[in-house]
Design a protein around this motif. Structure first.
Motif, mmCIF file in Angstrom:
data_model
loop_
_atom_site.group_PDB
_atom_site.id
_atom_site.type_symbol
_atom_site.label_atom_id
_atom_site.label_comp_id
_atom_site.label_asym_id
_atom_site.label_seq_id
_atom_site.Cartn_x
_atom_site.Cartn_y
_atom_site.Cartn_z
ATOM 1 N N ASP A 95 -0.507 10.106 -16.004
ATOM 2 C CA ASP A 95 0.320 9.143 -15.454
ATOM 3 C C ASP A 95 0.592 7.830 -16.263
ATOM 4 O OD1 ASP A 95 -0.078 10.537 -13.117
ATOM 5 O OD2 ASP A 95 -1.993 9.282 -12.507
ATOM 6 N N ASP A 96 0.036 7.824 -17.549
ATOM 7 C CA ASP A 96 0.528 7.063 -18.687
ATOM 8 C C ASP A 96 0.019 5.447 -18.354
ATOM 9 O OD1 ASP A 96 1.582 5.744 -20.885
ATOM 10 O OD2 ASP A 96 3.301 5.469 -20.018
ATOM 11 N N GLN A 97 -1.357 5.979 -17.567
ATOM 12 C CA GLN A 97 -2.358 4.634 -17.269
ATOM 13 C C GLN A 97 -3.603 4.999 -18.057
ATOM 14 O OE1 GLN A 97 -2.355 4.371 -13.191
ATOM 15 N NE2 GLN A 97 -0.363 3.178 -13.177
ATOM 16 N N PRO A 98 -3.462 4.959 -19.211
ATOM 17 C CA PRO A 98 -5.022 5.367 -20.059
ATOM 18 C C PRO A 98 -6.018 4.251 -19.889
ATOM 19 C CG PRO A 98 -3.479 4.849 -21.686
ATOM 20 C CD PRO A 98 -2.518 4.905 -20.278
ATOM 21 N N SER A 99 -5.566 3.163 -19.858
ATOM 22 C CA SER A 99 -6.483 1.870 -19.437
ATOM 23 C C SER A 99 -7.173 1.974 -18.252
ATOM 24 C CB SER A 99 -5.529 0.474 -19.543
ATOM 25 O OG SER A 99 -4.685 0.518 -18.340
ATOM 26 N N VAL A 100 -6.978 2.802 -17.194
ATOM 27 C CA VAL A 100 -7.759 2.914 -16.120
ATOM 28 C C VAL A 100 -9.246 3.474 -16.408
ATOM 29 C CG1 VAL A 100 -8.039 4.155 -13.906
ATOM 30 C CG2 VAL A 100 -5.774 3.312 -14.695
ATOM 31 N N ILE A 101 -9.460 4.321 -17.544
ATOM 32 C CA ILE A 101 -10.476 4.762 -17.889
ATOM 33 C C ILE A 101 -11.454 3.888 -18.881
ATOM 34 C CG2 ILE A 101 -9.689 6.501 -20.117
ATOM 35 C CD1 ILE A 101 -11.270 8.554 -19.041
ATOM 36 N N GLU A 102 -10.722 3.004 -19.371
ATOM 37 C CA GLU A 102 -11.527 1.919 -20.372
ATOM 38 C C GLU A 102 -12.807 1.574 -19.711
ATOM 39 O OE1 GLU A 102 -9.268 -0.846 -21.995
ATOM 40 O OE2 GLU A 102 -8.603 0.301 -23.515
ATOM 41 N N ARG A 103 -12.884 1.069 -18.459
ATOM 42 C CA ARG A 103 -14.302 0.689 -17.960
ATOM 43 C C ARG A 103 -15.223 1.840 -17.737
ATOM 44 N NH1 ARG A 103 -14.699 -1.284 -11.435
ATOM 45 N NH2 ARG A 103 -16.938 -2.117 -11.776
ATOM 46 N N GLU A 104 -15.101 3.009 -17.680
ATOM 47 C CA GLU A 104 -15.950 3.963 -17.772
ATOM 48 C C GLU A 104 -16.455 4.311 -19.316
ATOM 49 O OE1 GLU A 104 -18.383 6.922 -16.305
ATOM 50 O OE2 GLU A 104 -17.208 5.772 -15.006
ATOM 51 N N LEU A 105 -15.532 4.017 -20.272
ATOM 52 C CA LEU A 105 -15.767 4.306 -21.440
ATOM 53 C C LEU A 105 -17.003 3.113 -21.970
ATOM 54 C CD1 LEU A 105 -12.540 5.254 -23.236
ATOM 55 C CD2 LEU A 105 -14.233 6.430 -22.099
ATOM 56 N N ARG A 106 -16.613 1.795 -21.405
ATOM 57 C CA ARG A 106 -17.297 0.562 -22.038
ATOM 58 C C ARG A 106 -18.737 0.830 -21.270
ATOM 59 N NH1 ARG A 106 -12.461 -2.333 -21.076
ATOM 60 N NH2 ARG A 106 -13.101 -2.801 -19.074
ATOM 61 N N ARG A 107 -18.899 1.234 -20.037
ATOM 62 C CA ARG A 107 -20.158 1.339 -19.421
ATOM 63 C C ARG A 107 -21.088 2.438 -20.157
ATOM 64 N NH1 ARG A 107 -18.440 2.862 -14.739
ATOM 65 N NH2 ARG A 107 -18.423 0.669 -13.910
ATOM 66 N N TYR A 108 -20.333 3.316 -20.544
ATOM 67 C CA TYR A 108 -21.465 4.510 -21.364
ATOM 68 C C TYR A 108 -21.619 3.766 -22.713
ATOM 69 C CZ TYR A 108 -22.040 8.847 -24.036
ATOM 70 O OH TYR A 108 -22.481 10.008 -24.612
#
Length: 466
Positions: free
Chosen positions: A57-70
């Motif tokens: 969907d060309d919206q990679p920033s959506v996953i950054e919250r999950e990455l930061r929490r990890y």
């Protein structure tokens, strides 16, 4: 020998422990690396699955919250790249692909390949674990998920395991030492007894005493058989030497009577022999006299070898004075001066009448070989814990190459064959001093002549003559 054998046993034990411990240590490190690899591989695969829809969907920033929490929970950096290797989502600001190892792993993931465990993780390797997995959509690689994980905790566990292995090895080595000590002692105990018995055997043979048995039944069977063989050999040597000494003593004693009778008969023929046979008559008398002297010296030698008396303290100065007075008549007949020099109040350890026999033999030789009108010097001195008594004459002496053979039985210098003697004097002296671990040394002093130096142990203070 005990230390060498123990060192050999311990070296073999260390090699065995090293041969078992090093592979086991490598296995432990590999197991920890594999566990960490599988754990991180699961995480990076999960992030690759989570990144499929945002990248499509060309919206990679959506996953950054999950990455930061990890990242906050596990302190592990995570990044998502597109198919060109450009980071489009990251767990911490400034995370870029600059390290060559990271770039290579991302390249493999974009090629559709998963990361491998890599080299063995060792405690001193502080490089992070880098894993990358391809982000697939409809079978096509659309990007890559990357994890950069620290390895400190895994390396710490390896250190703990290695410490436990080292401790176990040290305990095994200590147990091996405790086990090896009595085993080595058990093996070498017969050897030690044989070593002690050898020294005692030499002393017993010199002193004319029976050889003591080795004793003891411990140790390996081979060494027990060797001990038994040694005892048989020592007994046989003792019997042979005893028989030899008894034969010499008995033969010398038994020959004295017929020789004495022969000498009397030859003497009775004096005045009854033709003038032409007078020369042969005198030669026969001289030969009987020489045989009598030889038998006397053989008896002295037999007594010196067979004596079983223990050494006693003797006053060296008094005995030298006494023997010089006894030999003064012989010296005066040749106009030879007997001189006593050196230290006084010396007390040595020697068998009873031993020093008298030594001085008689040495003075006899000196007065036979020294020139008329010369000096025979008898000196005594102390060197460390030894007493040296020397007798020097001014005769023709010996050649340097003859000094070593001069103490052999019946040996005489070719240049002294015209001088009466049997060649037993120095041999008797050597046997007497050997009983107290002394020695005889021959020297060629400046000015000519021969100097015989006899060394004896000094009497300890508690054994001194009072």
């Amino acid at each position: 020998m005990r230390s060498r054998l123990l060192t050999t046993v311990l070296s073999l034990l260390v090699l065995v422990l090293a041969g078992l411990g090093v592979p086991l240590a490598a296995t432990v490190a590999g197991a920890e690396q594999q566990r960490l690899f599988l754990d991180r591989l699961t995480d990076v695969t999960r992030f690759a699955s989570l990144a499929q829809r945002p990248i499509i969907d060309d919206q990679p920033s959506v996953i950054e919250r999950e990455l930061r929490r990890y990242d906050e929970v596990y302190r592990i950096a995570v990044a998502i790249t597109d198919r060109d290797g450009v980071v489009v989502a990251r767990s911490r600001p400034g995370l870029e692909l600059t390290d060559r190892k990271v770039i290579d792993r991302v390249g493999l993931a974009l090629a559709g390949r998963h990361s491998e465990p890599g080299d063995l993780m060792l405690p001193w390797h502080d490089e992070p674990l880098v894993l990358a997995a391809p982000v697939l959509a409809d079978g096509e690689v659309r990007g890559a998920a990357l994890i950069i994980s620290p390895t400190a905790s895994a390396r710490g566990r390896v250190v703990v395991w290695w410490g436990a292995l080292l401790l176990g090895s040290l305990l095994a080595l200590g147990a091996g030492i405790l086990f090896a000590l009595p085993v080595v002692r058990w093996i070498l105990k017969p050897v030690q007894r044989l070593d002690e018995a050898t020294g005692k055997m030499v002393t017993a043979l010199i002193m004319g005493r029976p050889v003591e048995p080795v004793g003891g039944n411990g140790g390996p069977p081979e060494l027990r058989r060797l001990t038994h063989s040694f005892e048989q050999m020592a007994a046989a040597v003792g019997d042979v030497l005893a028989a030899q000494r008894a034969f010499v003593a008995d033969a010398s004693h038994q020959l004295r009577n017929p020789l004495t009778a022969l000498r009397l008969r030859l003497g009775n023929l004096e005045g009854h022999v033709d003038a032409e046979a007078e020369v042969h008559h005198e030669a026969a008398i001289e030969e009987t006299d020489r045989l009598n002297r030889l038998l006397d010296e053989l008896l002295v030698m037999a007594r010196a070898e067979a004596s079983s008396l223990d050494p006693v303290p003797i006053d060296v100065d008094d005995i030298i004075t006494e023997r010089l007075q006894a030999w003064s008549a012989v010296a005066d007949s040749r106009h030879v001066e007997l001189v006593q020099t050196g230290e006084t109040d010396l007390v040595a350890m020697l068998t009873p009448r031993g020093l008298e026999g030594i001085l008689d033999a040495l003075l006899d030789n000196a007065l036979k070989f020294t020139h008329d009108g010369t000096v025979v010097e008898v000196a005594a001195r102390r060197i460390d814990n030894r007493v040296e008594v020397s007798v020097r004459d001014e005769g023709p002496g010996l050649r340097p190459k003859e000094l070593e053979r001069a103490t052999d039985r019946f040996w005489r210098s070719p240049s002294h064959q015209n001088v009466p003697g049997s060649g037993l004097g120095l041999a008797i002296v050597t046997r007497i001093v050997a009983r107290v671990d002394g020695n005889v040394r021959l020297e060629l002093p400046k000015g000519g002549g021969l100097k015989v130096v006899v060394t004896m142990p000094l009497a300890p203070p508690e054994r001194s003559i009072r």
